[in-house]
Structure formats: structure tokens, C-alpha cells
Design a protein around this motif. Structure first.
Motif, mmCIF file in Angstrom:
data_model
loop_
_atom_site.group_PDB
_atom_site.id
_atom_site.type_symbol
_atom_site.label_atom_id
_atom_site.label_comp_id
_atom_site.label_asym_id
_atom_site.label_seq_id
_atom_site.Cartn_x
_atom_site.Cartn_y
_atom_site.Cartn_z
ATOM 1 N N ASP A 122 24.239 9.924 -18.185
ATOM 2 C CA ASP A 122 24.896 9.708 -19.376
ATOM 3 C C ASP A 122 24.715 11.305 -19.978
ATOM 4 O O ASP A 122 23.874 11.938 -20.535
ATOM 5 C CB ASP A 122 24.250 9.000 -20.636
ATOM 6 N N LEU A 123 26.009 12.038 -19.970
ATOM 7 C CA LEU A 123 26.243 13.486 -20.285
ATOM 8 C C LEU A 123 27.075 13.653 -21.351
ATOM 9 O O LEU A 123 27.672 14.720 -21.574
ATOM 10 C CB LEU A 123 26.584 14.399 -19.228
ATOM 11 N N SER A 124 27.142 12.789 -22.085
ATOM 12 C CA SER A 124 28.138 12.510 -23.380
ATOM 13 C C SER A 124 27.849 13.529 -24.260
ATOM 14 O O SER A 124 26.556 13.869 -24.494
ATOM 15 C CB SER A 124 28.313 11.122 -23.810
ATOM 16 N N GLN A 125 28.569 13.956 -25.269
ATOM 17 C CA GLN A 125 28.459 14.740 -26.392
ATOM 18 C C GLN A 125 27.715 16.220 -25.955
ATOM 19 O O GLN A 125 26.945 16.730 -26.546
ATOM 20 C CB GLN A 125 27.411 14.189 -27.334
ATOM 21 N N ASN A 126 28.278 16.727 -24.871
ATOM 22 C CA ASN A 126 27.934 17.960 -24.145
ATOM 23 C C ASN A 126 29.292 18.779 -23.988
ATOM 24 O O ASN A 126 30.392 18.118 -23.945
ATOM 25 C CB ASN A 126 27.166 17.877 -23.020
ATOM 26 N N TYR A 127 29.213 19.981 -23.777
ATOM 27 C CA TYR A 127 30.271 20.938 -23.314
ATOM 28 C C TYR A 127 29.719 21.504 -21.947
ATOM 29 O O TYR A 127 28.744 22.147 -21.832
ATOM 30 C CB TYR A 127 30.570 21.808 -24.531
ATOM 31 N N PHE A 128 30.657 21.527 -21.013
ATOM 32 C CA PHE A 128 30.419 22.063 -19.723
ATOM 33 C C PHE A 128 31.220 22.949 -19.558
ATOM 34 O O PHE A 128 32.663 23.253 -19.786
ATOM 35 C CB PHE A 128 30.780 21.109 -18.598
ATOM 36 N N TYR A 129 30.752 24.421 -19.295
ATOM 37 C CA TYR A 129 31.377 25.459 -18.797
ATOM 38 C C TYR A 129 31.525 25.568 -17.479
ATOM 39 O O TYR A 129 30.715 25.838 -16.628
ATOM 40 C CB TYR A 129 30.722 26.950 -19.226
ATOM 41 N N GLY A 130 32.851 25.360 -16.832
ATOM 42 C CA GLY A 130 32.800 25.297 -15.603
ATOM 43 C C GLY A 130 33.107 23.824 -14.953
ATOM 44 O O GLY A 130 33.001 22.930 -15.863
ATOM 45 N N ARG A 175 26.205 3.324 -11.594
ATOM 46 C CA ARG A 175 27.149 2.230 -11.960
ATOM 47 C C ARG A 175 27.778 2.616 -13.425
ATOM 48 O O ARG A 175 28.607 2.161 -13.860
ATOM 49 C CB ARG A 175 25.916 0.900 -12.266
ATOM 50 N N ASP A 176 27.123 3.577 -14.163
ATOM 51 C CA ASP A 176 27.446 4.010 -15.427
ATOM 52 C C ASP A 176 27.439 5.653 -15.408
ATOM 53 O O ASP A 176 26.537 6.051 -15.266
ATOM 54 C CB ASP A 176 26.609 3.462 -16.487
ATOM 55 N N LEU A 177 28.870 6.038 -15.541
ATOM 56 C CA LEU A 177 28.886 7.441 -15.787
ATOM 57 C C LEU A 177 29.633 8.012 -16.918
ATOM 58 O O LEU A 177 30.763 7.324 -17.241
ATOM 59 C CB LEU A 177 29.774 7.885 -14.485
ATOM 60 N N ASN A 178 28.875 8.649 -17.995
ATOM 61 C CA ASN A 178 29.609 8.910 -19.206
ATOM 62 C C ASN A 178 29.716 10.689 -19.325
ATOM 63 O O ASN A 178 28.427 11.192 -19.498
ATOM 64 C CB ASN A 178 28.842 8.503 -20.359
ATOM 65 N N LEU A 179 30.690 11.414 -19.002
ATOM 66 C CA LEU A 179 30.639 12.585 -19.006
ATOM 67 C C LEU A 179 30.821 13.382 -20.449
ATOM 68 O O LEU A 179 31.667 12.674 -21.356
ATOM 69 C CB LEU A 179 31.631 13.106 -18.173
ATOM 70 N N GLY A 180 30.600 14.566 -20.492
ATOM 71 C CA GLY A 180 30.832 15.220 -21.975
ATOM 72 C C GLY A 180 32.408 15.767 -21.903
ATOM 73 O O GLY A 180 33.064 15.403 -21.129
ATOM 74 N N VAL A 181 32.604 16.886 -22.574
ATOM 75 C CA VAL A 181 33.683 17.942 -22.595
ATOM 76 C C VAL A 181 33.701 18.419 -21.120
ATOM 77 O O VAL A 181 32.901 19.392 -20.676
ATOM 78 C CB VAL A 181 33.795 18.920 -23.494
ATOM 79 N N ILE A 182 34.877 18.045 -20.452
ATOM 80 C CA ILE A 182 35.328 18.877 -19.083
ATOM 81 C C ILE A 182 36.484 19.415 -19.145
ATOM 82 O O ILE A 182 37.239 19.169 -19.881
ATOM 83 C CB ILE A 182 34.917 17.886 -17.898
ATOM 84 N N GLU A 183 36.812 20.348 -17.972
ATOM 85 C CA GLU A 183 38.019 20.624 -18.070
ATOM 86 C C GLU A 183 39.075 20.223 -17.261
ATOM 87 O O GLU A 183 40.412 20.450 -17.398
ATOM 88 C CB GLU A 183 37.733 22.260 -17.441
ATOM 89 N N SER A 184 38.618 19.278 -16.318
ATOM 90 C CA SER A 184 39.846 18.506 -15.738
ATOM 91 C C SER A 184 39.292 17.364 -15.201
ATOM 92 O O SER A 184 37.988 17.091 -15.100
ATOM 93 C CB SER A 184 40.226 19.330 -14.417
ATOM 94 N N PHE A 185 40.343 16.284 -14.882
ATOM 95 C CA PHE A 185 39.594 14.983 -13.970
ATOM 96 C C PHE A 185 39.265 15.374 -12.819
ATOM 97 O O PHE A 185 39.784 16.334 -12.080
ATOM 98 C CB PHE A 185 41.153 14.089 -14.043
ATOM 99 N N LEU A 186 38.218 14.833 -12.157
ATOM 100 C CA LEU A 186 37.507 15.187 -10.802
ATOM 101 C C LEU A 186 37.916 13.900 -10.011
ATOM 102 O O LEU A 186 37.503 12.944 -10.007
ATOM 103 C CB LEU A 186 36.342 15.243 -11.113
ATOM 104 N N PRO A 187 38.881 14.153 -8.951
ATOM 105 C CA PRO A 187 39.303 13.072 -8.051
ATOM 106 C C PRO A 187 38.164 12.458 -7.463
ATOM 107 O O PRO A 187 38.152 11.441 -7.121
ATOM 108 C CB PRO A 187 40.177 14.052 -7.231
ATOM 109 N N GLU A 188 37.148 13.321 -7.347
ATOM 110 C CA GLU A 188 35.728 12.707 -6.483
ATOM 111 C C GLU A 188 35.229 11.664 -7.259
ATOM 112 O O GLU A 188 34.417 10.848 -6.480
ATOM 113 C CB GLU A 188 34.918 13.873 -6.102
#
Length: 256
Positions: free
Chosen positions: A75-83, A96-109
Motif C-alpha cells: 500500500d503506497l497510497s497517498q504518496n507522490y513518486f518522482y520518476g 494480491r493487493d497493490l495500491n499506488l500513489g501518484v505516478i506518471e504513467s500506467f505501468l504495463p508490467e
């Protein structure tokens, strides 16, 4: 004096490991410099890792988690990623559960995380669509949370390939047109909750939606739907269609 912000790392043995970050500046931004301590991956029962309210100047720390063989919730929600998020994130094969914060693009992987059941990508205003076709490989996904992710045009067909999806939230995007594509197939087999508030869907609500025998919640406020409210909606427990151009009365036995 401002208290340092904690990072909580939860373990299946009900132990909480806390790292405190120093106050960085007056804007209450907190930075992680360096990486996650490698000893964390020596904890054999680590199943959940969560970091909140932080600005990451590097995402390389994620690679330190690749050796956490039992990690199931990230759970990386409510974060901002540079890069960019590492393109080999699929090495977390047990997630089983992935929650991402602010990212710059969808990641196909992400599509290679074959055991994912829940995926949260909400409130990513910098994401550039379209949704990668690789996401269609998430055959175990039950919950997809994509509020405010810049989705445009019609619902991506890729979502229709998620064969066991139960809860889909596409609210606060710029989706338009009629509800087409492969979405009706999901409705027939698995979808119990559909949220699409604050988009630009138009036309009549398709009978394939209203006739679903398992759909319990439909939230479609503030769109451009017209026509009458289908009688088949009487099986719903929650129905929100305000701020549309629909007419007729709501079934008396549902929440509205």
C-alpha cells in the motif's frame, strides 16, 4: 515542534515496525533518502508493507522488497513518486493487493502480477491513457479502483477481460459514449458494484446493465444518461442516477 511522520510496516504476527521521518520543510513534505533497510526482507512473516503521505525522490526502494517472499499487500497510497515505478515490479509475484500513489504513467508490467485481486490507481491526474492491454491478463482481479485517472472515450475493452471483477470504480474521469465494449460480459458473470459518477456517459442505460442478476450497486450520478429508469433495477440495493436526464420513479425497495 512538529512531530515526525511515521511509516508503518505491518507484520502478520501483529508486530508493527515504525520508521520516523524528520520534518523536511514548512509544506509538511517528507522525503525518504536511501532505501528500505534490507533486514526487513529477512522477516519471514512480512505480508503487508504500507507507506503513506510521503514524497519519494526515488522509487528504487521498492526493489528492496523483491526478496520478501510472502509479501501480499503493498500500500503506497497517498504518496507522490518522482520518476517511474520500477519496470520489474512484476517480480513481486505473490502480491494480491497493490495500491499506488501518484505516478506518471500506467505501468504495463503490472499486468504480469497474475495473483493480484485488488488494484488501486486512484487520483492520478498525471497518468496518460490508454490503459495498457497487459492489464487484461489480471484474471484474478476482483476490485479495480481508477477514480480520477484521466481515462477518456469509452470504457477500455481491457477491463472486460478481467473475468472475475466484482467492484469497478471509474468515477471522476472523462469517459463518454455509451457503455459498450466487453463490460456487459463482466456484468453477466461477476460484477456486483459499478461506480461511474462524474463522467460523460450518454444515451439510455443499457438493458444489459439493468438486467444483470448479480449487480447490487450502480452509482452513475452526474453523467448524460437519458430515457427512463429501468424497472429491472428493483433488485439493486443502491442506485444513484441524479444529475442525469433520466425520468421515471425509483423502485421503492432500494436505497437511492
Amino acid at each position: 515542534m512538529t512531530k515526525p511522520a511515521p511509516i508503518f510496516i505491518h507484520f502478520s504476527l501483529h508486530i508493527t515496525f515504525i520508521l520516523f521521518l524528520n520534518h523536511a520543510n514548512s509544506q509538511l513534505d517528507y522525503n525518504i533518502n536511501g532505501t528500505v533497510p534490507l533486514f526487513i526482507c529477512n522477516l519471514k512473516n512480512l505480508t503487508t508493507f504500507g507507506v503513506h503521505n510521503t514524497s519519494f525522490h526515488s522509487t528504487e526502494f521498492l526493489r528492496a522488497l523483491y526478496n520478501c517472499s510472502k509479501l501480499k499487500i503493498l500500500d503506497l497510497s497517498q504518496n507522490y513518486f518522482y520518476g517511474a515505478i520500477p519496470n520489474d515490479i512484476h517480480r513481486m509475484s505473490r502480491l494480491r493487493d497493490l495500491n499506488l500513489g501518484v505516478i506518471e504513467s500506467f505501468l504495463p508490467e503490472i499486468g504480469n502480477l497474475s495473483n493480484l485481486e485488488e488494484l488501486g490507481l486512484a487520483y492520478n491526474s498525471k497518468i496518460v491513457p490508454p490503459l495498457p492491454s497487459e492489464f487484461g491478463k489480471l484474471k484474478k482481479l476482483k476490485f479495480l479502483w481508477m477514480v480520477g485517472t484521466n481515462l477518456i472515450r469509452e470504457i477500455p475493452n481491457t477491463i472486460g477481460e478481467m473475468a472475475v471483477l466484482e467492484h469497478l470504480d471509474l468515477s471522476e474521469n472523462s469517459l463518454t459514449g455509451k457503455i459498450l465494449g466487453k463490460l456487459p460480459e463482466i456484468l453477466a458473470w461477476s460484477l456486483t458494484r459499478l461506480e461511474m459518477n462524474n463522467n460523460m456517459f450518454l444515451g439510455k442505460i443499457p438493458w444489459r446493465v439493468s438486467s444483470s442478476k448479480i449487480l447490487l450497486v450502480l452509482m452513475a450520478s452526474n453523467n448524460l444518461f437519458n430515457g427512463t429508469i429501468p424497472r429491472d433495477f428493483s433488485r439493486l440495493t443502491i442506485l444513484l442516477v441524479d444529475r442525469n436526464q433520466v425520468s421515471g420513479s425509483l423502485p421503492s425497495d432500494i436505497n437511492s
